[in-house]
Scaffold this active site. Structure first.
Site, mmCIF file in Angstrom:
data_model
loop_
_atom_site.group_PDB
_atom_site.id
_atom_site.type_symbol
_atom_site.label_atom_id
_atom_site.label_comp_id
_atom_site.label_asym_id
_atom_site.label_seq_id
_atom_site.Cartn_x
_atom_site.Cartn_y
_atom_site.Cartn_z
ATOM 1 C CB CYS A 1 -1.456 -0.653 2.935
ATOM 2 S SG CYS A 1 -0.149 0.557 3.263
ATOM 3 C CB CYS B 1 0.615 -0.796 5.953
ATOM 4 S SG CYS B 1 -0.001 0.790 5.373
ATOM 5 C CG ASP B 2 -0.374 -4.697 6.010
ATOM 6 O OD1 ASP B 2 -0.149 -4.204 7.127
ATOM 7 O OD2 ASP B 2 -1.485 -4.601 5.440
#
Length: 365
Positions: free
Chosen positions: A178, A181-182
């Site tokens: 992701c 997300c990261d």
């Protein structure tokens, strides 16, 4: 046979005033059967942000929900995808970030605090053909007036040397599924990054990562993308994106100065067979997700990718009284906070549904 008709013989067995050993055994057996057959107004299937948000709202509405969090369902521990994330930095309320497992532990504790009954069992099948609905887990059956499906979707991952977890792998130490997300994590800032995939998700994630990485490589096993033309062009026109055509990753290896994080990849050209080293501090899988809907047995309408179809603006599915929340019905955003939002929606939709059927039953009486 209705729930009452099934339960009545069990109750009769439980109240027998016969104290012979045989009767005692019969009573214990009846009690065990009774404990395995539960009834609830709301049964929630799932263990991520959507499931626990739904549980919190349903419990606070005094619906006394039952939640099945599963046991390594789809290869993921109770808590869902967030349990595979080391640090969550984009969930509101945690300015310093929070460990994914800790976040889900807090969500679970909050569900439990308000009275949610949680079972660490995986739901194998359901019966939505009649009401009340039936949910069959490994050791018990739940009869439910409404059901919320929040089983999520699992990011597809590739397996090669260094791709896994543990001491010899770089999952969550440079490898992720992701980018949104990261991607903003400090270990990726101003470093070369790589994305595996050839669809719209890969183009979108690669473009997103150019905000943080010094260069982004798209590694694709074919000589053309399957992404939409506009998404392809956007990526190809970006000076910080380079495509490695006809290529696959064979190995991930450690950084020379910090052996705990990803340092580079061995990439093989599938046409020439040549293997080259690619310096990369981050590798992101963008090869799709698999929604956890197989256990539904085709009883809810799914789209072509297997996601539950919901009525726009609601969490209502094709079966009246069954609702879907989180990534199991969301192939676009796939974020913890959006999953939590739809969990709230599902609980409110379920509450309104129960009020509706309650008023209808009242008219019949």
């Amino acid at each position: 046979m209705s729930y009452k008709n099934k339960l009545f013989p069990l109750i009769k067995r439980l109240v027998r005033l016969d104290y012979t050993p045989a009767a005692s055994y019969s009573s214990r057996s009846a009690m065990e059967d009774y404990q395995k057959l539960l009834k609830t107004k709301v049964c929630i299937i799932g263990s991520g942000p959507a499931a626990h948000t739904a549980a919190i709202y349903a419990a606070r509405a005094e619906l006394k929900p039952i939640l099945f969090e599963g046991w390594m369902a789809n290869g993921i521990a109770p808590g869902g995808q967030l349990t595979t994330t080391s640090e969550v930095e984009n969930f509101p309320g945690f300015p310093d970030g929070i460990n994914g497992i800790e976040l889900m532990d807090r969500c679970r504790a909050q569900s439990h605090r308000f009275g949610t009954e949680i079972f660490t069992e995986t739901v194998n099948t359901v019966d939505f053909s009649t009401t009340p609905f039936k949910v069959f887990a490994e050791s018990r059956t739940v009869i439910a007036d409404s059901v919320i499906v929040a089983t999520g979707a699992v990011a597809k991952r590739l397996e090669f040397t260094g791709s896994g977890e543990g001491a010899n792998g770089f999952w969550n130490r440079g490898i992720s599924a992701c980018a949104v997300c990261d991607g903003a994590a400090p270990i990726f800032r101003n470093k070369p990054l790589a994305v595996i995939g050839g669809g719209d998700s890969a183009m979108e994630e690669a473009t997103f990562l150019t905000k943080y990485g010094s260069m982004v490589y798209i590694i694709h096993r074919r000589d053309s993308f399957r992404a939409s033309k506009i998404m392809q062009q956007r990526a190809l026109d970006n000076p910080k994106i380079k495509v490695l055509w006809n290529s696959v990753v064979e190995e991930a290896y450690a950084d020379e100065t910090n052996g705990r994080v990803l340092g580079g990849l061995k990439v093989r050209n599938v046409v020439t067979g040549e293997v080259s080293n690619l310096k990369a501090s981050g590798l992101f899988f963008a090869i799709g997700h698999e929604p956890a809907t197989k256990f539904l047995g085709g009883q809810l309408e799914l789209d072509s990718d297997g996601y539950v179809v919901t009525k726009p603006g609601t969490t209502k599915t094709s079966v009246h009284g069954v609702f879907a929340a989180g990534d199991v019905q969301d192939k676009k955003y796939r974020q913890a906070v959006t999953a939590a939002g739809t969990g709230c929606m599902a609980a409110l939709d379920a509450e309104h549904y129960l009020q509706e059927i309650g008023s209808q039953e009242g008219k019949k009486d």
